[in-house]
Scaffold this active site. Structure first.
Site, PDB file in Angstrom:
ATOM      1  CB  CYS A  94      -0.936   0.005   1.204  1.00  0.00           C
ATOM      2  SG  CYS A  94      -0.064   0.102   2.787  1.00  0.00           S
ATOM      3  CB  CYS A 133       4.491  -0.379   1.701  1.00  0.00           C
ATOM      4  SG  CYS A 133       3.415  -1.506   2.603  1.00  0.00           S
ATOM      5  CG  ASP A 172      11.596  26.076 -35.570  1.00  0.00           C
ATOM      6  OD1 ASP A 172      11.785  27.264 -35.862  1.00  0.00           O
ATOM      7  OD2 ASP A 172      12.223  25.139 -36.089  1.00  0.00           O
ATOM      8  CG  ASP A 230      13.611  20.564 -36.172  1.00  0.00           C
ATOM      9  OD1 ASP A 230      13.633  21.811 -36.020  1.00  0.00           O
ATOM     10  OD2 ASP A 230      13.767  20.003 -37.273  1.00  0.00           O
ATOM     11  CG  ASP A 245      13.858  25.284 -32.403  1.00  0.00           C
ATOM     12  OD1 ASP A 245      13.610  26.489 -32.577  1.00  0.00           O
ATOM     13  OD2 ASP A 245      13.805  24.436 -33.312  1.00  0.00           O
TER      14      ASP A 245
END
Length: 753
Positions: A32, A35, A445, A646, A650
């Site tokens: 649980c 724990c 972009d 990409d 950026d």
């Protein structure tokens, strides 16, 4: 997939260094949320540990700290807390380091615990005969001694796991689900034994409660078994990815071909892949043409063509032709291994909301014990019926299980990251998944993100030179450059058989262009902003440039600044908009998300693309350092911003955004800065990532609501005597199963078209 994509698909650039500073340990014995809190506390107390995140759904711990931390110290801390661990077992990575530990314990236990449930049910069902016969007016009560015989093995043999785990919790001065179950069922069992002994010689079969304790244990065992089976399904994405690893490869060495284990394949080896076979390693096609199915890696349903010079990713299926490829990455360095590590890392981490749940769980069990004690005393003292008081206290202990609280968030995150991975969306951490549901603004972009990123030269307009001389000088400056515009110029020069002179002192001017010396002349090639800063008069070609830009073309200028700046000509490039870009923007608008395009390109070209795609706002001629400032400005205005890009330029904006989303077709730096990586360069995946995040967040909220509701409603009902222990046990078992089952609904997610 590009080399950079493969290189970036890892949480850390140096796997060996990461292994020294990061441990992923399987933890056995947790039941649980309490724990989880106890194991985390124990691990954080180990000298050198910086952070520890324990996941109940995966039953594992992710520990980060100093390089000198050994498994022995971590294991000792876990065992002192009352749990066990074992040396992590490396998955098959081709002998080049472990990509992950095999945390398959839930799957293995699901089968091994089935027999215990069957035995418990067989022993418990006869105890329920009186309840079954009551509606028909039948008295099917068993003799008290027979009830004792049936209930005892359920209580102390099949239920021994609760006593062991509960005792460990007590020794650690903590509480957990097992302690609550052990105390509750023991109280019911002890009450029944007392009644049986104290009234020996009398028919006490109607006043014994052996069936309550036995049913609770049986239902809890059944619930945990169902929960374990359901949790196995949440990790299906990881197993599917791991299954893509072939065991062997056909390697060509010398004059022969040899079937070798993956561990023996080395970078540079020639590997033969026949039609219908799975590609065993990452590599570059040397001979042959074919189509490969990368659907399980990128989410792309259609096979993609591969020919000499193009890269193939290990795990893809070769469909049509024979391929000979040169190995570029194996083992832990392969794209597939990195993807598995990335998904595992995301599933092992905690979402911010889970930390709040953990704080609640830390005090949950002591509060429940106090409520049970108050229930016992109030009922006993007020009514004098201590038997009923004990039963009500038992019901409180049994229903108040924090299992559902511990499972509510991690199961939803596992299911969400898993379905995202199957559709080509890699989410690096749980925080990115949680934050993404709030995104209301997406900044794109342009080049390589909304457009193909493969521009071609469509016009070369000379001012003082002829066309061939303009091409030659431009190609000389850009010789060796990997920039998309440079490749377009070089391709055009080659196609027209233009020979370029040698350039020297070539220097990139960030966000502006290039500077070089060509045949004694100081040449500059770049943007309108660059020319204006240099004082170059563009008047001769200004009208032509504006017309080209209005048509969506990107314009670069060439000037000689040896003496007075002189314009030599302009170059215009065309870059096709991606087929899915307009639909991607429309999908974001339908989801209530505002769109921007932030680009260093000229205003005319940017505006043309923005109009074609229906983008809300266009910011053009933005320098790389200003992209991050623009993102920060949007955040200050109250927007939750995702940046999609990409390129190297950026990366600052990706890091500054609430959520950075990088295309795998881009650079390493961009993907390291982003929280989400799209495995194929499809902008439609941006809307899909946001949709998955929103659905995952919805599941988390639903799970937490039900987890709290079971306790908020159930504990008072039990305390007021309106819930018997058997119904409490059933409700407690159902709570965990329902939370996991609800999270599994995410596996049915499909991208909206």
């Amino acid at each position: 997939m590009s080399t950079s994509a493969a290189a970036a698909l890892t949480a850390t650039p140096n796997p060996s260094a990461a292994a020294a500073a990061e441990h992923r340990l399987p933890i056995e014995g947790m039941t649980c949320a309490s724990c989880v809190a106890r194991v985390e506390k124990a691990l954080k107390a180990v000298p050198g540990v910086q952070s520890a995140e324990v996941n109940l759904a995966t039953e594992s711990a992710l520990v980060r700290g100093a390089a000198g931390i050994g498994f022995e110290a971590l294991s000792a801390a876990v065992e002192k807390a009352g749990y066990t661990t074992r040396e992590p077992v490396a998955a098959n990575t081709g002998g080049h380091g472990a990509s992950a530990t095999t945390a398959a314990t839930p799957a293995k236990r699901a089968g091994s615990e089935g027999w215990a449930i069957v035995v418990a049910a067989v022993l418990t069902l006869p105890l329920l005969l009186p309840m079954l016969g009551m509606p028909f007016g039948q008295d099917w009560s068993l003799p008290g001694w027979l009830q004792l015989v049936l209930a005892t093995p359920v209580q102390f043999w099949l239920g021994a796991r609760f006593y062991r785990a509960g005792w460990k919790a007590l020794k650690a001065r903590a509480g957990n689900m097992d302690l609550l179950v052990a105390l509750g069922t023991s109280a019911g069992y002890a009450l029944s034994v007392y009644q049986l002994v104290a009234h020996a010689g009398h028919d006490m079969s109607h006043h014994l409660y052996f069936e309550a304790s036995a049913v609770v244990i049986t239902l809890v065992l059944l619930g945990k078994w169902l929960e374990t089976r359901a949790k196995r399904q949440t990790s299906a994405a990881i197993r599917a990815l791991q299954a893509l690893r072939p065991e062997t490869a056909r390697v060509r060495r010398g004059l022969g071909e040899f079937e070798l284990p993956i561990a023996e394949v080395r970078v540079g080896d020639l590997v033969v892949v026949r039609p219908g076979e799975r590609v065993p390693v990452d590599g570059l096609v040397v001979e042959g043409r074919s189509e490969v199915d990368e659907s399980l890696l990128t989410g792309e349903s259609l096979p993609v063509a591969r020919q000499p010079g193009e890269r193939v990713t290990g795990g893809a299926v070769n469909t049509t032709g024979l391929l000979l490829m040169r190995t570029s990455a194996v083992g832990a360095e392969s794209t597939l291994a990195r993807i598995v590590r990335l998904v595992e890392s995301a599933q092992a981490q905690k979402a911010p909301i889970q930390r709040l749940v953990d704080r609640v769980s830390a005090v949950f069990v002591p509060v429940v014990l106090a409520i049970a004690l108050v229930t016992l005393l109030v009922w006993g003292l007020a009514s004098g019926d201590w038997t009923q008081a004990i039963l009500n206290a038992v019901a409180v202990l049994v229903i108040a299980c924090p299992c559902a609280l511990g499972l509510a968030t991690p199961t939803a995150i596992m299911a969400g990251t898993g379905v995202a991975a199957r559709h080509g969306i890699l989410i690096k951490d749980a925080e990115a998944l949680e934050v993404a549901h709030r995104i209301d603004t997406v900044a794109f972009d342009k080049t390589g993100t909304l457009t193909e990123g493969k521009p071609v030269l469509v016009a070369a307009e000379p001012a003082l030179l002829d066309r061939r001389a303009l091409l030659a000088a431009s190609a000389a400056i850009q010789h060796g450059s990997e920039h998309p515009l440079a490749r377009a110029v070089l391709a055009a020069a080659q196609a027209e058989q233009v020979r370029s002179p040698q350039a020297s002192r070539v220097q990139a001017v960030a966000g502006r262009g290039l500077a070089a010396t060509v045949e004694g002349s100081e040449l500059r090639l770049g943007s309108t902003r660059f020319m204006q800063e240099l004082g170059v008069d563009l008047g001769a070609l200004q009208a032509r440039a504006e017309a080209l830009q209005a048509g969506g073309r990107t314009v670069s200028w060439l000037a000689d600044v040896s003496a007075a700046p002189r314009l030599l000509g302009l170059l215009a490039f065309g870059d096709r908009v991606k087929d899915s870009a307009r639909d991607a923007v429309a999908a974001l608008h339908a989801a209530g998300v505002r769109t921007l395009m932030v680009t260093g390109d000229n205003r005319g070209s940017a505006a043309a693309v923005g109009r074609a795609l229906g983008i809300d706002r266009v910011e053009a001629e933005v320098l790389p350092e200003h992209k991050a400032a623009l993102v920060a400005e949007l955040k200050r205005s109250g927007a939750t911003v995702a940046m999609v890009g990409d390129g190297l330029n950026d990366a600052p904006a990706l890091a500054a955004a609430d959520v950075g989303i990088a295309m795998s077709t881009g650079t390493d730096v961009a993907m390291h800065a982003a929280g989400i990586t799209l495995m194929r360069g499809d902008p439609a995946l941006v809307a899909a990532a946001i949709d998955i995040s929103r659905r995952t967040w919805r599941k988390i909220r639903q799970n937490l609501f039900w987890a709290f509701a079971y306790n908020v409603v159930g504990i008072p009902l039990a305390a007021f005597g309106l819930l018997n222990p058997m119904l409490a046990g059933a409700a407690m078992a159902f709570s965990s199963v329902s939370v996991v089952a609800n999270a599994l609904g995410l596996r049915r997610w499909r991208a909206q078209r």
